[in-house]
Enzyme design. Structure first.
Site, mmCIF file in Angstrom:
data_model
loop_
_atom_site.group_PDB
_atom_site.id
_atom_site.type_symbol
_atom_site.label_atom_id
_atom_site.label_comp_id
_atom_site.label_asym_id
_atom_site.label_seq_id
_atom_site.Cartn_x
_atom_site.Cartn_y
_atom_site.Cartn_z
ATOM 1 N N PRO A 4 -65.657 -24.866 17.471
ATOM 2 C CA PRO A 4 -64.775 -23.700 17.258
ATOM 3 C C PRO A 4 -65.557 -22.397 17.182
ATOM 4 C CG PRO A 4 -64.414 -25.418 15.584
ATOM 5 C CD PRO A 4 -65.657 -25.778 16.333
ATOM 6 N N GLU A 5 -65.129 -21.425 17.957
ATOM 7 C CA GLU A 5 -65.694 -20.084 17.914
ATOM 8 C C GLU A 5 -64.568 -19.121 17.521
ATOM 9 O OE1 GLU A 5 -67.986 -19.177 21.467
ATOM 10 O OE2 GLU A 5 -68.532 -21.270 21.731
#
Ligand SMILES: [Zn+2]
Length: 272
Positions: free
Chosen positions: A2-3
């Site tokens: 996840p960014e």
């Protein structure tokens, strides 16, 4: 992994389920994710608290609770949140469960167990170490110019430095550099004014587009309702190992830069 766009999507989609909810019980099934305090203490301090707001800073989810507490969550490699009303279809890799006063459960799953929870009265200790938010209006071409000024390191790892720009990870750094036509090994301080302007615009565009597409489900990432995101369908280089550039049909190259596999097109992103 996840960014910014994935964390932002989770924040937006969790918000209607968590704001105003009071936590009635907490189960911690993996003690290692609770930082600074014991999980017993974490549970004791969380039960009875009400979630007053949920925001994002970099890749952190920031749950503000009443009584001046804040729970910071970093999803790291594979953490995700889902909201369920029962356990008929029990999720896998559950590491924490929070029950709410409305009967629903907030479940944290994390196959790789790198996710981190900090319960603190001083979230600024963690959050003040983060750099600028790339989607805020104060992230301007001038600001990016100042960040890059005189830096001798390659541009790719500099984009990943959370203390400079917060929220960009490996996928979106590769995507932004491709869109800007900049080689990932180009020395950051040597980017031209035109390149900086293109890179600034590209960073915003790839992040906004990915948020509009609910994040990229390339690995374990799921949205809080269990759906996948669609952002990876737009990827030009990230996770396209062995494929060709969509613009020029050249085979994409992969190079490990400071420990991170980096994808780029050798024609569209020349090294000179
Ligand atoms: Zn190309």
């Amino acid at each position: 992994v996840p960014e910014l766009p994935e964390v932002e999507t989770i924040k937006r989609e969790l918000t209607p389920h968590v704001i105003g909810r009071t936590i009635t019980s907490v189960d911690i099934e993996w003690n290692g994710m609770i930082r600074e305090i014991t999980s017993e203490r974490f549970i004791k301090r969380m039960v009875g608290k009400t979630i007053t707001s949920l925001t994002r800073r970099g890749k952190y989810l920031v749950f503000r609770l009443d009584q001046n507490s804040t729970m910071l969550v970093h999803l790291k490699m594979s953490g995700s949140f889902i909201v369920v009303s029962d356990f008929k279809t029990a999720p896998r890799f559950v590491r924490a469960k929070f029950s709410f006063d409305d009967g629903n459960w907030l479940i944290f799953t994390d196959p790789r167990k790198f996710g981190r929870f900090h319960l603190t009265e001083h979230p600024e200790v963690v959050l003040e170490q983060l750099g600028i938010e790339p989607l805020e209006t104060n992230f301007t071409p001038l600001k990016l110019t100042q960040i890059l000024d005189k830096k001798t390191m390659p541009i790719k790892p500099l984009l990943l430095d959370q203390a400079k720009i917060a929220g960009i990870g490996n996928m979106y750094a590769d995507e932004a550099l491709y869109r800007a036509g900049i080689h990932p090994l180009k020395q950051a301080g040597l980017l031209s004014k035109v390149e900086i302007t293109r890179l600034h615009r590209s960073i915003k565009e790839v992040l906004i587009s990915a948020i509009d597409n609910h994040g990229a489900s390339v690995a374990n990432y799921r949205r809080p309702g269990g759906e996948t995101g669609e952002a990876h369908f737009n990827f030009q280089v990230a996770h396209r190992r062995g494929e060709v550039c969509r613009k020029c049909a050249t085979k994409l190259e992969r190079q490990v830069i400071r420990g991170r596999g980096s994808y780029y097109c050798p024609i569209c992103q020349p090294s000179e």
